[in-house]
Design an enzyme around this catalytic site. Structure first.
Site, PDB file in Angstrom:
ATOM      1  N   SER A  86       0.804  -1.225   0.000  1.00 48.77           N
ATOM      2  CA  SER A  86       0.000   0.000   0.000  1.00 48.77           C
ATOM      3  C   SER A  86       0.834   1.271   0.000  1.00 48.77           C
ATOM      4  CB  SER A  86      -0.940   0.012   1.213  1.00 48.77           C
ATOM      5  OG  SER A  86      -0.201  -0.038   2.416  1.00 48.77           O
ATOM      6  N   THR A 189      -1.960   3.844   3.404  1.00 52.95           N
ATOM      7  CA  THR A 189      -1.134   4.976   3.774  1.00 52.95           C
ATOM      8  C   THR A 189      -0.210   4.639   4.925  1.00 52.95           C
ATOM      9  OG1 THR A 189      -3.073   6.376   3.349  1.00 52.95           O
ATOM     10  CG2 THR A 189      -1.229   7.441   4.439  1.00 52.95           C
ATOM     11  N   THR A 207       1.877   7.116   0.063  1.00 49.75           N
ATOM     12  CA  THR A 207       0.997   6.005  -0.301  1.00 49.75           C
ATOM     13  C   THR A 207       1.117   5.661  -1.778  1.00 49.75           C
ATOM     14  OG1 THR A 207      -1.313   5.264  -0.260  1.00 49.75           O
ATOM     15  CG2 THR A 207      -0.923   7.550  -0.829  1.00 49.75           C
ATOM     16  N   ARG A 217      -6.610   8.834 -10.349  1.00 48.57           N
ATOM     17  CA  ARG A 217      -7.216   9.097  -9.049  1.00 48.57           C
ATOM     18  C   ARG A 217      -6.155   9.525  -8.037  1.00 48.57           C
ATOM     19  NH1 ARG A 217      -6.643   6.822  -3.546  1.00 48.57           N
ATOM     20  NH2 ARG A 217      -8.656   7.098  -2.478  1.00 48.57           N
ATOM     21  N   THR A 240      -5.564   8.000   7.598  1.00 49.64           N
ATOM     22  CA  THR A 240      -5.391   6.818   6.768  1.00 49.64           C
ATOM     23  C   THR A 240      -6.774   6.248   6.476  1.00 49.64           C
ATOM     24  OG1 THR A 240      -4.332   4.633   6.593  1.00 49.64           O
ATOM     25  CG2 THR A 240      -5.132   5.287   8.760  1.00 49.64           C
ATOM     26  N   GLY A 241      -6.903   5.558   5.344  1.00 47.62           N
ATOM     27  CA  GLY A 241      -8.195   4.966   5.000  1.00 47.62           C
ATOM     28  C   GLY A 241      -8.677   5.419   3.643  1.00 47.62           C
TER      29      GLY A 241
END
Length: 328
Positions: A86, A189, A207, A217, A240-241
């Site tokens: 990630s 992240t 990230t 994106r 994060t997320g």
């Protein structure tokens, strides 16, 4: 260096990790509460890969005395972690099979820099710092960021998926279904925030973004105020997320402003999660987690769903903490 990083991660994840020359007082690597009395210096970073990242950050802080150097060095560790899908060039690609990276860095005096949708750069966090220090801009993206990297002497890496990412991408192509569900297995992240002994703050965020995203994106990580915000007068926050959910509420800026109004870091993180839940549909499939430090060295962490953890490094040691969550 790669063998050293591998040894650190394999030996120390999931257990209390002694910082150089310092004895840890914590008997366990995880605790149930993110709240703690103020401590300086202090480094926080998201997820269990924050343990080795904090190690490198702390070493750099001891070496140079610069909290900015520390938060850059810490996340560079994760950018090179071949086990991490990630962050960094080994991360999972977009739906076209191309790995694109985002990163941001900020200090408490308002200086900041970021890059987004950048290709072939091993350390986007260092490129973000170069944007901050060597240009009049805050953000460079895409081919412009790549050209700036070349001009600054950043080597271009071969554009090829890592072996693990290639295997996962080939599996995904069987159905090519785009389901951006972010959970403990699929987060995107490393965010790091730090406070030195003099009360100076800095933060970093890097990230490879949401796996199998649409080409082009960009998430929250390179957006100052969304994935990261730092103010020496108040504190710092990182996120994060699922980036889209975080951008919608300008989460990191919101947390710092809530602390400015008198909330503790923990209270500010919890309020930001409540707002995120209120502003996003399909919340059952959305994970987001926030970290915060105030200028006194108090910390907070909170998430939408269980499973979010973060690493905390102080003079006492480097431990992994389970954050609380809105849903139990």
């Amino acid at each position: 260096m790669s063998q050293r990083r591998k040894f650190i991660k394999q030996s120390l994840l999931g257990s209390a990790f002694l910082l150089p020359g310092v004895a840890a007082s914590c008997a366990e690597s995880k605790t149930k509460s993110g709240a703690a009395a103020g401590e300086k210096p202090l480094i926080l970073s998201t997820w269990n890969h924050g343990i080795p990242a904090n190690h490198d950050a702390w070493e750099k802080l001891e070496e140079t005395g610069s909290i900015l150097d520390a938060v850059e060095a810490g996340v560079r560790n994760t950018e090179l972690d071949l086990e991490n899908l990630s962050v960094g060039l080994q991360g999972l690609p977009d739906r076209e099979g191309i790995t694109t990276l985002d990163a941001s860095i900020m200090t408490g005096d308002g200086s900041c820099g970021s890059v987004a949708f950048v290709r072939q750069i091993k350390h986007p966090i260092s490129l973000a710092r170069a944007v901050m220090e060597k240009t009049p801009h805050v953000m460079l993206v895409g081919e412009g960021a790549r050209q700036f990297a070349i001009a600054e002497g950043f080597p271009l890496e071969e554009e090829k998926l890592s072996p693990k990412a290639q295997i996962e991408y080939d599996k995904w192509k069987v159905t090519s279904q785009y389901k951006p569900i972010i959970n403990i297995e699929n987060h995107d992240t490393i965010g790091m925030i730090g406070l030195d002994s003099n009360g100076k703050l800095a933060g970093s965020c890097t990230t490879s973004g949401l796996a199998y995203k649409m080409h082009g994106r960009v998430g929250d990580s390179p957006i100052i105020g969304a994935g990261l915000f730092v103010d020496d007068e108040v504190g710092a926050a990182t996120a994060t997320g699922l980036g889209e959910s975080i951008i919608r509420i300008c989460a990191s800026f919101l947390i710092v402003e809530l602390m400015r109004q008198g909330r503790t870091p923990q209270e500010a993180c919890e309020e930001a999660i409540r707002r995120l839940v209120a502003k996003n549909k399909g919340i059952q499939d959305i994970q987001a987690g926030f970290l915060a430090i105030n200028k006194e060295g108090e910390v907070g962490g909170f998430a939408v769903h269980p499973g979010f953890n973060y690493a905390k490094a102080t003079k006492e040691g480097n431990v992994l903490i389970d954050a609380g969550s809105y849903f139990k």
